[in-house]
Design a protein around this motif. Structure first.
Motif, PDB file in Angstrom:
ATOM      1  N   ILE A  41     -24.709  13.903  -6.129  1.00 28.16           N
ATOM      2  CA  ILE A  41     -26.075  14.196  -5.697  1.00 28.16           C
ATOM      3  C   ILE A  41     -27.030  13.596  -6.718  1.00 28.16           C
ATOM      4  CG2 ILE A  41     -27.787  16.032  -5.407  1.00 28.16           C
ATOM      5  CD1 ILE A  41     -25.557  17.816  -4.371  1.00 28.16           C
ATOM      6  N   HIS A  86     -28.046  19.204   0.448  1.00 21.54           N
ATOM      7  CA  HIS A  86     -28.386  17.834   0.059  1.00 21.54           C
ATOM      8  C   HIS A  86     -28.229  16.875   1.236  1.00 21.54           C
ATOM      9  CE1 HIS A  86     -28.793  14.185  -2.225  1.00 21.54           C
ATOM     10  NE2 HIS A  86     -27.560  13.797  -1.931  1.00 21.54           N
ATOM     11  N   GLU A  87     -27.134  17.017   1.970  1.00 22.46           N
ATOM     12  CA  GLU A  87     -26.871  16.127   3.108  1.00 22.46           C
ATOM     13  C   GLU A  87     -27.916  16.283   4.207  1.00 22.46           C
ATOM     14  OE1 GLU A  87     -22.868  17.125   4.116  1.00 22.46           O
ATOM     15  OE2 GLU A  87     -21.983  15.815   2.566  1.00 22.46           O
ATOM     16  N   LEU A 100     -32.202  20.121   0.064  1.00 29.66           N
ATOM     17  CA  LEU A 100     -32.129  20.348  -1.383  1.00 29.66           C
ATOM     18  C   LEU A 100     -33.235  19.556  -2.060  1.00 29.66           C
ATOM     19  CD1 LEU A 100     -30.616  21.605  -3.804  1.00 29.66           C
ATOM     20  CD2 LEU A 100     -29.218  19.520  -3.880  1.00 29.66           C
ATOM     21  N   LYS A 101     -34.234  20.270  -2.535  1.00 26.74           N
ATOM     22  CA  LYS A 101     -35.424  19.628  -3.084  1.00 26.74           C
ATOM     23  C   LYS A 101     -35.367  19.471  -4.604  1.00 26.74           C
ATOM     24  CE  LYS A 101     -37.173  19.782   1.079  1.00 26.74           C
ATOM     25  NZ  LYS A 101     -37.230  18.550   1.914  1.00 26.74           N
ATOM     26  N   ILE A 104     -24.692  23.859  -1.488  1.00 26.85           N
ATOM     27  CA  ILE A 104     -25.536  22.888  -2.182  1.00 26.85           C
ATOM     28  C   ILE A 104     -25.293  21.485  -1.617  1.00 26.85           C
ATOM     29  CG2 ILE A 104     -26.131  21.893  -4.416  1.00 26.85           C
ATOM     30  CD1 ILE A 104     -26.835  24.907  -3.975  1.00 26.85           C
ATOM     31  N   PHE A 117     -31.778  26.379  -7.767  1.00 27.04           N
ATOM     32  CA  PHE A 117     -31.823  25.366  -6.715  1.00 27.04           C
ATOM     33  C   PHE A 117     -33.017  25.662  -5.807  1.00 27.04           C
ATOM     34  CE2 PHE A 117     -27.439  26.213  -7.902  1.00 27.04           C
ATOM     35  CZ  PHE A 117     -26.930  24.947  -8.165  1.00 27.04           C
ATOM     36  N   THR A 157     -18.434  13.540  -4.374  1.00 32.80           N
ATOM     37  CA  THR A 157     -19.847  13.577  -3.982  1.00 32.80           C
ATOM     38  C   THR A 157     -20.737  13.569  -5.214  1.00 32.80           C
ATOM     39  OG1 THR A 157     -19.338  14.833  -1.972  1.00 32.80           O
ATOM     40  CG2 THR A 157     -21.611  14.901  -2.773  1.00 32.80           C
ATOM     41  N   ILE A 185     -34.033  25.114  -2.185  1.00 29.97           N
ATOM     42  CA  ILE A 185     -33.483  24.732  -0.878  1.00 29.97           C
ATOM     43  C   ILE A 185     -34.530  25.071   0.175  1.00 29.97           C
ATOM     44  CG2 ILE A 185     -31.609  25.073   0.774  1.00 29.97           C
ATOM     45  CD1 ILE A 185     -29.846  25.960  -1.560  1.00 29.97           C
ATOM     46  N   LEU A 227     -31.174  13.145  -7.413  1.00 31.85           N
ATOM     47  CA  LEU A 227     -32.520  13.544  -7.018  1.00 31.85           C
ATOM     48  C   LEU A 227     -33.533  12.904  -7.960  1.00 31.85           C
ATOM     49  CD1 LEU A 227     -31.869  17.367  -6.480  1.00 31.85           C
ATOM     50  CD2 LEU A 227     -32.082  15.641  -4.696  1.00 31.85           C
TER      51      LEU A 227
END
Length: 356
Positions: free
Chosen positions: A315, A285-286, A290-291, A281, A236, A313, A238, A317
């Motif tokens: 996510i 994201h919120e 979280l890239k 995570i 991840f 939820t 971040i 991207l």
């Protein structure tokens, strides 16, 4: 390097292969390496045409699962030379799996010599198309004929070679798994043993029925911390930090994982190996921190994750905006191809041998 006896095929399958349309894992080269562990030593080491194996119905592995394997690839660099990527790591990991599964270890020099000789013989099966490679499958299983729960005294070790295309040709979607468990510390999660993958099939099938490519495994105690994906380790991005779950006995010691961590650290990136909570995570994201999410493994090298579902939820991207994971993929493939500097000496040219 040692040389082993070779029995060559009379007619090669090479002309039958469509190298522009290779499905992963379905096309085999002409030859395989085989060896038997009998009376406490490795014997009958040779390269022979790929053929069916004959086993007794009481074969212990069919009943009790002493079976381990490795996954690795051979490539051709920019000069057309056959190369391997960190093969000694695969030899060591195979023996670590063997110890955990109470099996005979194979000497590292035998593993590497067999690998070099087989790839040299099958070098014409290495595809030249970008994203393709010659996938190598070393594996070992118990061969005793008995019905009883104890370790086998004899084993067979083989190496198969398969020309393959890309494992994942597009970004993948993941469902966070909260019912089924892949592994727990103290179990066999860090061993590359067949049973781990058999146990993953049903949860993965359920995820696919819901429209996801695979599952993201969580810890088997609280279902709180991320472990890995069905076919790869997970990372991840971040903020400005790259985070991946720490090895804890339940996570495979990925060679691509280790290479990524080493490269990023050498280049000055902030990399953390630690417990990664799913709530972290979601919160990242919120907050917009979280890239990227990406997987790493031999089969896929680097796979972009563009969707991850956890309870209610989802996510999503845009992998077109990813920066770190495309750079890593370009770097690793560039090192293998010989167009980027191999600072760590990871790429090993395949040694030519005089076929016996």
């Amino acid at each position: 390097m040692q040389n082993y006896p070779v029995t060559k095929v009379t007619i090669s399958k090479l002309t039958e292969i469509d190298f522009d349309n290779l499905a992963f894992g379905k096309t085999f080269s002409d030859h395989m390496f085989t060896a038997d562990y009998i009376d406490g030593k490795w014997t009958k080491m040779e390269i022979v045409p790929v053929a069916d194996l004959s086993i007794h119905p009481g074969n212990c592995t069919l009943h009790y699962g002493q079976s381990i394997f490795e996954g690795m690839k051979a490539f051709k660099n920019k000069d057309g030379e056959a190369v391997l990527f960190r093969p000694e790591m695969n030899a060591r990991r195979l023996n670590a799996s063997a110890r955990r599964m109470c099996m005979a270890e194979i000497p590292e020099d035998v593993f590497l010599s067999a690998l070099h000789q087989l790839v040299d013989l099958e070098s014409e099966f290495i595809p030249s198309k970008a994203g393709s490679a010659l996938y190598l499958r070393p594996f070992m299983f118990g061969t005793d004929e008995y019905i009883g729960v104890h370790s086998s005294a004899s084993y067979k070790f083989l190496i198969l070679a398969l020309p393959v295309g890309a494992y994942y040709s597009k970004p993948v979607s993941l469902k966070v798994e909260e019912t089924f468990v892949r592994a727990a510390p103290g179990g066999v999660g860090e061993a590359k043993t067949a049973g781990n993958y058999a146990a993953s099939l049903y949860p993965a099938q359920l995820a696919k029925q819901e429209g996801y490519d695979n599952v993201m495994w969580m810890d088997g105690h609280e279902f709180k911390y991320v472990q890995e994906v069905g076919t790869m380790n997970i990372f991840f991005v971040i903020g400005d930090t790259i985070v991946t779950p720490a090895l804890n006995g339940a996570i495979l010691h990925g060679i691509t994982r280790d290479s990524i961590i080493t490269h990023l650290t050498d280049e000055g990136y902030k990399v953390e190996q630690r417990n990664v909570a799913i709530d972290e995570i979601i919160a990242a994201h919120e907050s917009g921190e979280l890239k990227e999410i990406f997987g790493a493994g031999t089969a896929a090298v680097v796979s972009y994750v563009n969707k991850m579902a956890y309870r209610d939820t989802v996510i999503e991207l845009d992998s077109e905006n990813y920066k770190i994971s495309p750079m890593i993929k370009e770097t690793l493939t560039g090192i293998i191809a010989g167009i980027k500097e191999d600072k760590n000496g990871w790429v090993v040219p395949v040694q030519s041998s005089v076929l016996a």
